[in-house]
Scaffold this active site. Sequence first.
Site, PDB file in Angstrom:
ATOM      1  N   GLN A 181      -9.165   6.622   2.180  1.00 42.16           N
ATOM      2  CA  GLN A 181     -10.145   5.723   1.582  1.00 42.16           C
ATOM      3  C   GLN A 181     -11.253   5.411   2.580  1.00 42.16           C
ATOM      4  OE1 GLN A 181      -7.684   2.253   0.708  1.00 42.16           O
ATOM      5  NE2 GLN A 181      -6.572   2.692   2.584  1.00 42.16           N
ATOM      6  N   ASP A 204      -3.777  -5.441   6.269  1.00 41.93           N
ATOM      7  CA  ASP A 204      -4.391  -6.431   7.154  1.00 41.93           C
ATOM      8  C   ASP A 204      -3.353  -7.238   7.907  1.00 41.93           C
ATOM      9  OD1 ASP A 204      -3.607  -8.748   5.473  1.00 41.93           O
ATOM     10  OD2 ASP A 204      -5.126  -8.005   4.099  1.00 41.93           O
ATOM     11  N   GLU A 220       2.798   0.882   4.388  1.00 42.15           N
ATOM     12  CA  GLU A 220       1.340   1.053   4.266  1.00 42.15           C
ATOM     13  C   GLU A 220       1.007   2.525   4.481  1.00 42.15           C
ATOM     14  OE1 GLU A 220      -2.299   1.206   3.772  1.00 42.15           O
ATOM     15  OE2 GLU A 220      -1.690  -0.922   3.752  1.00 42.15           O
ATOM     16  N   ASP A 230       3.811   6.913   2.013  1.00 44.76           N
ATOM     17  CA  ASP A 230       3.493   6.683   0.612  1.00 44.76           C
ATOM     18  C   ASP A 230       4.541   5.762   0.000  1.00 44.76           C
ATOM     19  OD1 ASP A 230       4.293   8.199  -2.317  1.00 44.76           O
ATOM     20  OD2 ASP A 230       2.280   7.376  -2.051  1.00 44.76           O
ATOM     21  N   ASP A 289       1.006  -5.877  -2.354  1.00 43.46           N
ATOM     22  CA  ASP A 289      -0.255  -6.263  -1.722  1.00 43.46           C
ATOM     23  C   ASP A 289      -1.160  -5.029  -1.731  1.00 43.46           C
ATOM     24  OD1 ASP A 289      -2.283  -7.401  -0.305  1.00 43.46           O
ATOM     25  OD2 ASP A 289      -1.097  -7.913   1.459  1.00 43.46           O
ATOM     26  N   PRO A 310      -5.671   5.271  -2.941  1.00 40.60           N
ATOM     27  CA  PRO A 310      -4.260   5.657  -2.816  1.00 40.60           C
ATOM     28  C   PRO A 310      -3.304   4.776  -3.607  1.00 40.60           C
ATOM     29  CG  PRO A 310      -5.067   4.646  -0.782  1.00 40.60           C
ATOM     30  CD  PRO A 310      -6.271   4.882  -1.652  1.00 40.60           C
TER      31      PRO A 310
END
Length: 289
Positions: free
Chosen positions: A33, A89, A109, A139, A160, A167
């Site tokens: 991304q 984050d 993540e 994934d 989240d 993705p």
Amino acid sequence: MSDYEWWQERCDGMGISQSLKVKLLHREQSPFQLVEIYDHEDFGRLLVLDGYIQASQADEFIYHEMGMHVPLLGRERKDANVLIIGGGDGGNLREALVHDFVKSVTMVEIDERVIRLSEEYLGVNGDYNDPRVNLVIDDAKKFVSNAKERDEKFDVIILDLTEPVGPSAVLFTEAFFTDLVEIVSDTGVVVDSDSVFLTLHGGGFLQEQSGDGENLVSVMLKTRLLPHMEAYRANVPLYPGGDFGFYLYSKDGVSLRHPVMDHQGKHYDADVHQASFALPKWQRDWLDR
């Protein structure tokens, strides 16, 4: 302010957006991304993925505290296992680690660059070196499928996710949810969330506008893979519309609206916990569809 220019958040579906006067600090196309970091003089640094604001230093704590403490403190839990899907984050990780009764936090993540750039520029993350933390760069669909095969169970699962344009798109599906419910403990809960809008046609979600017309709430209402749903809300100023909904899915239907212990955050406390479940009539009617 000479380095600051007007920037407009990505606009999909509903024909609305927000504009901020920001300075670009970093931009890169990761394997998954477009990752951008902006600075705003009042809101601080912003994490933007594929054109959508994910977090700002000024108000990220509202989303992260409400998303994590309500499901953790809404019923008695001991030696809780937490799974965060996404959350690059690191704010949800930070809030989970606050509680001693949390035995483990697994964070899955797909994009390690989001984690590292958030650490470098935002600094709102929890401690990835905490011995309770299992950071998985992979994934989430594959992770959940493998966890199901291992018969692994989690007490709180936080979705989240970004909007379903990168993705995360593969996770906004009935197939993913069918696997996900298999790794929820008997007293566990799945937490989903999204920006909420009221239009002439009724309520709507940002995920429905930016994706293919469905979000995880609509999938769950249709399939009842986890039969019980509760909803609560918070105002997160820099999310589109400001009105933000959280959705709890469980097997046993025990209400989480009454906290079983006190915790004082920057936004969260026991009074805010209980008050957040007071939805306006139009939202109650809309979610009862």
